[in-house]
Design a protein around this motif. Sequence first.
Motif, PDB file in Angstrom:
ATOM      1  N   GLN A 118       0.827  -1.408   0.011  1.00 34.37           N
ATOM      2  CA  GLN A 118       0.043   0.107  -0.025  1.00 34.37           C
ATOM      3  C   GLN A 118       0.703   1.227  -0.056  1.00 34.37           C
ATOM      4  N   ASP A 119       2.160   1.157  -0.186  1.00 37.83           N
ATOM      5  CA  ASP A 119       2.992   2.410  -0.115  1.00 37.83           C
ATOM      6  C   ASP A 119       2.612   3.139  -1.035  1.00 37.83           C
ATOM      7  N   ALA A 120       2.365   4.602  -0.731  1.00 36.54           N
ATOM      8  CA  ALA A 120       2.007   5.571  -1.711  1.00 36.54           C
ATOM      9  C   ALA A 120       3.195   5.600  -3.092  1.00 36.54           C
ATOM     10  N   ASN A 121       4.318   5.442  -2.712  1.00 40.81           N
ATOM     11  CA  ASN A 121       5.323   5.574  -3.783  1.00 40.81           C
ATOM     12  C   ASN A 121       5.691   4.373  -4.631  1.00 40.81           C
ATOM     13  N   LEU A 122       5.037   3.519  -4.339  1.00 40.85           N
ATOM     14  CA  LEU A 122       5.095   1.980  -4.986  1.00 40.85           C
ATOM     15  C   LEU A 122       4.328   2.066  -6.420  1.00 40.85           C
ATOM     16  N   ALA A 123       5.196   1.806  -7.389  1.00 46.08           N
ATOM     17  CA  ALA A 123       4.814   1.558  -8.743  1.00 46.08           C
ATOM     18  C   ALA A 123       5.300   0.389  -9.680  1.00 46.08           C
ATOM     19  N   LEU A 124       4.617  -0.015 -10.444  1.00 47.75           N
ATOM     20  CA  LEU A 124       4.989  -1.138 -11.230  1.00 47.75           C
ATOM     21  C   LEU A 124       5.506  -0.469 -12.490  1.00 47.75           C
ATOM     22  N   LEU A 125       6.660  -1.263 -13.027  1.00 48.30           N
ATOM     23  CA  LEU A 125       7.376  -0.798 -14.169  1.00 48.30           C
ATOM     24  C   LEU A 125       7.251  -1.943 -15.113  1.00 48.30           C
ATOM     25  N   ASN A 126       6.632  -1.664 -16.569  1.00 48.70           N
ATOM     26  CA  ASN A 126       6.626  -2.574 -17.480  1.00 48.70           C
ATOM     27  C   ASN A 126       7.622  -2.379 -18.510  1.00 48.70           C
ATOM     28  N   VAL A 127       8.500  -3.127 -19.042  1.00 51.22           N
ATOM     29  CA  VAL A 127       9.369  -2.888 -20.285  1.00 51.22           C
ATOM     30  C   VAL A 127       8.732  -3.781 -21.409  1.00 51.22           C
ATOM     31  N   ASN A 128       8.505  -3.520 -22.456  1.00 49.82           N
ATOM     32  CA  ASN A 128       8.129  -4.269 -23.440  1.00 49.82           C
ATOM     33  C   ASN A 128       9.482  -4.060 -24.438  1.00 49.82           C
ATOM     34  N   MET A 129       9.978  -5.316 -24.332  1.00 49.25           N
ATOM     35  CA  MET A 129      11.415  -5.529 -25.207  1.00 49.25           C
ATOM     36  C   MET A 129      11.050  -5.476 -26.840  1.00 49.25           C
ATOM     37  N   GLU A 130      12.170  -4.654 -27.196  1.00 47.68           N
ATOM     38  CA  GLU A 130      12.054  -4.611 -28.612  1.00 47.68           C
ATOM     39  C   GLU A 130      13.332  -5.253 -29.512  1.00 47.68           C
ATOM     40  N   GLN A 131      14.434  -5.357 -28.770  1.00 53.40           N
ATOM     41  CA  GLN A 131      15.503  -5.726 -29.461  1.00 53.40           C
ATOM     42  C   GLN A 131      16.417  -6.324 -28.240  1.00 53.40           C
ATOM     43  N   ALA A 132      17.208  -7.510 -28.628  1.00 50.72           N
ATOM     44  CA  ALA A 132      18.164  -7.965 -27.451  1.00 50.72           C
ATOM     45  C   ALA A 132      19.378  -8.449 -28.270  1.00 50.72           C
ATOM     46  N   TYR A 133      20.555  -8.430 -27.712  1.00 51.54           N
ATOM     47  CA  TYR A 133      21.663  -9.094 -27.905  1.00 51.54           C
ATOM     48  C   TYR A 133      22.155 -10.017 -27.017  1.00 51.54           C
ATOM     49  N   TYR A 134      22.411 -11.294 -27.318  1.00 58.17           N
ATOM     50  CA  TYR A 134      22.915 -12.215 -26.135  1.00 58.17           C
ATOM     51  C   TYR A 134      24.022 -13.068 -26.471  1.00 58.17           C
ATOM     52  N   TRP A 135      24.591 -13.638 -25.284  1.00 57.92           N
ATOM     53  CA  TRP A 135      25.787 -14.308 -25.209  1.00 57.92           C
ATOM     54  C   TRP A 135      25.582 -15.490 -24.168  1.00 57.92           C
ATOM     55  N   ASP A 136      25.589 -16.595 -24.876  1.00 57.28           N
ATOM     56  CA  ASP A 136      25.186 -17.794 -23.884  1.00 57.28           C
ATOM     57  C   ASP A 136      26.283 -18.919 -24.258  1.00 57.28           C
ATOM     58  N   SER A 137      27.155 -18.969 -23.017  1.00 59.73           N
ATOM     59  CA  SER A 137      28.202 -19.701 -22.970  1.00 59.73           C
ATOM     60  C   SER A 137      27.835 -21.095 -22.548  1.00 59.73           C
ATOM     61  N   LYS A 138      27.867 -22.163 -23.385  1.00 61.60           N
ATOM     62  CA  LYS A 138      27.651 -23.502 -22.723  1.00 61.60           C
ATOM     63  C   LYS A 138      28.521 -24.152 -21.995  1.00 61.60           C
ATOM     64  N   LEU A 139      29.737 -23.305 -21.957  1.00 61.02           N
ATOM     65  CA  LEU A 139      30.753 -24.045 -20.896  1.00 61.02           C
ATOM     66  C   LEU A 139      30.984 -23.206 -20.083  1.00 61.02           C
ATOM     67  N   HIS A 140      31.294 -23.344 -18.618  1.00 57.69           N
ATOM     68  CA  HIS A 140      32.069 -22.697 -17.795  1.00 57.69           C
ATOM     69  C   HIS A 140      33.130 -22.239 -17.908  1.00 57.69           C
ATOM     70  N   LYS A 141      33.553 -20.637 -17.815  1.00 52.39           N
ATOM     71  CA  LYS A 141      34.807 -20.091 -18.067  1.00 52.39           C
ATOM     72  C   LYS A 141      35.848 -21.009 -17.966  1.00 52.39           C
ATOM     73  N   LEU A 142      36.146 -21.546 -16.643  1.00 50.19           N
ATOM     74  CA  LEU A 142      37.256 -22.391 -16.316  1.00 50.19           C
ATOM     75  C   LEU A 142      37.630 -23.696 -17.404  1.00 50.19           C
ATOM     76  N   VAL A 143      36.434 -24.230 -17.487  1.00 44.60           N
ATOM     77  CA  VAL A 143      36.596 -25.472 -18.474  1.00 44.60           C
ATOM     78  C   VAL A 143      37.074 -24.743 -19.916  1.00 44.60           C
ATOM     79  N   SER A 144      36.422 -23.952 -20.651  1.00 50.64           N
ATOM     80  CA  SER A 144      36.859 -23.360 -21.635  1.00 50.64           C
ATOM     81  C   SER A 144      38.342 -23.030 -21.879  1.00 50.64           C
ATOM     82  N   PHE A 145      38.736 -22.076 -20.704  1.00 51.25           N
ATOM     83  CA  PHE A 145      40.018 -21.774 -20.516  1.00 51.25           C
ATOM     84  C   PHE A 145      40.950 -23.077 -20.743  1.00 51.25           C
ATOM     85  N   PHE A 146      40.825 -24.129 -19.846  1.00 51.54           N
ATOM     86  CA  PHE A 146      41.723 -25.240 -19.995  1.00 51.54           C
ATOM     87  C   PHE A 146      41.807 -26.021 -21.248  1.00 51.54           C
ATOM     88  N   GLU A 147      40.539 -25.850 -21.958  1.00 52.44           N
ATOM     89  CA  GLU A 147      40.527 -26.596 -23.319  1.00 52.44           C
ATOM     90  C   GLU A 147      41.119 -25.814 -24.329  1.00 52.44           C
TER      91      GLU A 147
END
Length: 167
Positions: A118-147
């Motif tokens: 019920q806080d008078a200053n509480l508000a919701l923020l909604n973000v509609n995504m338009e574009q994204a750029y992603y990096w998704d590494s399947k291997l953890h950093k340490l494993v990749s480094f040793f390989e």
Amino acid sequence: MSTVNYKKDTKGFQKIRSLINEPKTVMLATRLHKAPFAVCPMTLLQMDEQGDLWFFTSKESEHFTNIAHDNRVQILYTDEQNQTYISIYGNATHIVDKTKVDELWNPMLNNWFEGGKQDANLALLNVNMEQAYYWDSKLHKLVSFFELIEGDTADLGQKGYVNLQSY
């Protein structure tokens, strides 16, 4: 690292959903037209079925005011444990929805909003995504480094661009 781009289809939406798997602290940038732009940490509470991102915010915050003047935002998402990184561009909107507040509320939020839901200053923020750029590494950093040191060809994962404007 292979590159996969998704444009104007549900596969892009599904790719981002697969990478955002739990509530997380992200960096929200506003006032993108000025240097330096304004940045603050925010807790990403949910990516809903339509792909919108939901946050709680204070009506007295700088980013609340910034969004009222220019609703373009950039969100930087980092999950070091899973080696997942996303940069999301979209449009933010202030929302008044008691049902959504009840759905997303958790007691930890009392640390920021003394009056609770019920806080008078509480508000919701909604973000509609338009574009994204992603990096998704399947291997953890340490494993990749040793390989790489041993000369093995490592599958370093995937990166790509996602256009969500037509979804």
